[in-house]
Design a protein around this motif. Sequence first.
Motif, PDB file in Angstrom:
ATOM      1  N   TRP A 120       0.848  -1.195   0.000  1.00 56.72           N
ATOM      2  CA  TRP A 120       0.000   0.000   0.000  1.00 56.72           C
ATOM      3  C   TRP A 120       0.874   1.231   0.000  1.00 56.72           C
ATOM      4  CZ3 TRP A 120      -0.950  -3.896   3.646  1.00 56.72           C
ATOM      5  CH2 TRP A 120      -2.081  -4.672   3.387  1.00 56.72           C
ATOM      6  N   ARG A 121       0.387   2.278  -0.612  1.00 55.99           N
ATOM      7  CA  ARG A 121       1.034   3.588  -0.560  1.00 55.99           C
ATOM      8  C   ARG A 121       0.363   4.358   0.572  1.00 55.99           C
ATOM      9  NH1 ARG A 121       0.249   8.665  -3.872  1.00 55.99           N
ATOM     10  NH2 ARG A 121       2.235   9.744  -3.672  1.00 55.99           N
ATOM     11  N   VAL A 122       1.103   4.642   1.636  1.00 54.15           N
ATOM     12  CA  VAL A 122       0.566   5.278   2.837  1.00 54.15           C
ATOM     13  C   VAL A 122      -0.184   6.544   2.486  1.00 54.15           C
ATOM     14  CG1 VAL A 122       1.197   6.411   5.012  1.00 54.15           C
ATOM     15  CG2 VAL A 122       2.281   4.249   4.374  1.00 54.15           C
ATOM     16  N   ARG A 123       0.375   7.367   1.638  1.00 55.48           N
ATOM     17  CA  ARG A 123      -0.210   8.657   1.281  1.00 55.48           C
ATOM     18  C   ARG A 123      -1.597   8.515   0.642  1.00 55.48           C
ATOM     19  NH1 ARG A 123       2.562  13.110   1.312  1.00 55.48           N
ATOM     20  NH2 ARG A 123       4.539  12.054   1.078  1.00 55.48           N
ATOM     21  N   ASP A 124      -1.915   7.342   0.097  1.00 56.36           N
ATOM     22  CA  ASP A 124      -3.246   7.121  -0.478  1.00 56.36           C
ATOM     23  C   ASP A 124      -4.319   6.975   0.604  1.00 56.36           C
ATOM     24  OD1 ASP A 124      -2.161   7.223  -3.005  1.00 56.36           O
ATOM     25  OD2 ASP A 124      -2.122   5.045  -3.270  1.00 56.36           O
ATOM     26  N   PHE A 125      -3.898   6.748   1.853  1.00 57.61           N
ATOM     27  CA  PHE A 125      -4.851   6.502   2.931  1.00 57.61           C
ATOM     28  C   PHE A 125      -4.814   7.564   4.025  1.00 57.61           C
ATOM     29  CE2 PHE A 125      -4.077   2.513   0.869  1.00 57.61           C
ATOM     30  CZ  PHE A 125      -5.339   1.947   0.777  1.00 57.61           C
ATOM     31  N   THR A 155      -2.191  11.054   5.754  1.00 60.02           N
ATOM     32  CA  THR A 155      -1.032  11.923   5.599  1.00 60.02           C
ATOM     33  C   THR A 155       0.103  11.351   6.450  1.00 60.02           C
ATOM     34  OG1 THR A 155      -2.437  13.852   5.279  1.00 60.02           O
ATOM     35  CG2 THR A 155      -0.152  14.263   5.931  1.00 60.02           C
ATOM     36  N   PRO A 156       1.240  11.038   5.841  1.00 62.58           N
ATOM     37  CA  PRO A 156       2.350  10.490   6.621  1.00 62.58           C
ATOM     38  C   PRO A 156       2.797  11.461   7.718  1.00 62.58           C
ATOM     39  CG  PRO A 156       2.736  10.188   4.280  1.00 62.58           C
ATOM     40  CD  PRO A 156       1.543  11.096   4.415  1.00 62.58           C
ATOM     41  N   THR A 157       2.999  10.927   8.915  1.00 57.07           N
ATOM     42  CA  THR A 157       3.466  11.706  10.058  1.00 57.07           C
ATOM     43  C   THR A 157       4.506  10.889  10.806  1.00 57.07           C
ATOM     44  OG1 THR A 157       1.857  10.805  11.618  1.00 57.07           O
ATOM     45  CG2 THR A 157       1.156  12.715  10.331  1.00 57.07           C
ATOM     46  N   ALA A 158       5.050  11.466  11.871  1.00 58.01           N
ATOM     47  CA  ALA A 158       5.999  10.743  12.722  1.00 58.01           C
ATOM     48  C   ALA A 158       5.287   9.787  13.664  1.00 58.01           C
ATOM     49  CB  ALA A 158       6.846  11.736  13.514  1.00 58.01           C
ATOM     50  N   THR A 159       3.943   9.815  13.676  1.00 57.54           N
ATOM     51  CA  THR A 159       3.190   8.970  14.609  1.00 57.54           C
ATOM     52  C   THR A 159       2.348   7.922  13.882  1.00 57.54           C
ATOM     53  OG1 THR A 159       1.374  10.570  14.681  1.00 57.54           O
ATOM     54  CG2 THR A 159       3.111  10.781  16.354  1.00 57.54           C
ATOM     55  N   VAL A 160       2.801   7.484  12.705  1.00 63.13           N
ATOM     56  CA  VAL A 160       2.080   6.450  11.958  1.00 63.13           C
ATOM     57  C   VAL A 160       2.178   5.126  12.698  1.00 63.13           C
ATOM     58  CG1 VAL A 160       2.065   5.088   9.823  1.00 63.13           C
ATOM     59  CG2 VAL A 160       2.333   7.559   9.717  1.00 63.13           C
TER      60      VAL A 160
END
Length: 140
Positions: free
Chosen positions: A45-50, A52-57
């Motif tokens: 999966w592409r994280v950004r498709d689901f 917003t990438p953060t430091a707390t993923v």
Amino acid sequence: WYSNNLGGAPNADSMPIQISGNNGATWVTLADVAISNNQWSRHVWRVRDFITPTATVRVRFQARDLGTGSLVEAAIDDFRITNIDCTANTIPGDLDGNGSVNGADLAILLNNWGASGAADIDGNGSTDGADLAILLNNWS
């Protein structure tokens, strides 16, 4: 690996795979695995498709047995997170890609005058005075 095809309620359960961008305050479902393949399956999966990438993923896998008991088996192996950054750090007018705008770039632009292509810096379909202005504004 996921299997739920045995026991009192075969094929009645699933394994949600979820992702959170806010340290688990809310979750978004990536997939809900319900098919008993009895083999390793690869998922990407592409994280950004689901989210917003953060430091707390965070990512969670929930192997569950709901309702009438059944035999549920789930396993995760070779879990990877990969960051691919394709951000271009180019200088407008650096037509030869050497990190500076100079006479070599000017030569490329002039050799392509009136044509489209890489020397068409502003993307209007023709290498012209507007492209020359961009190149000269970034001269180093």
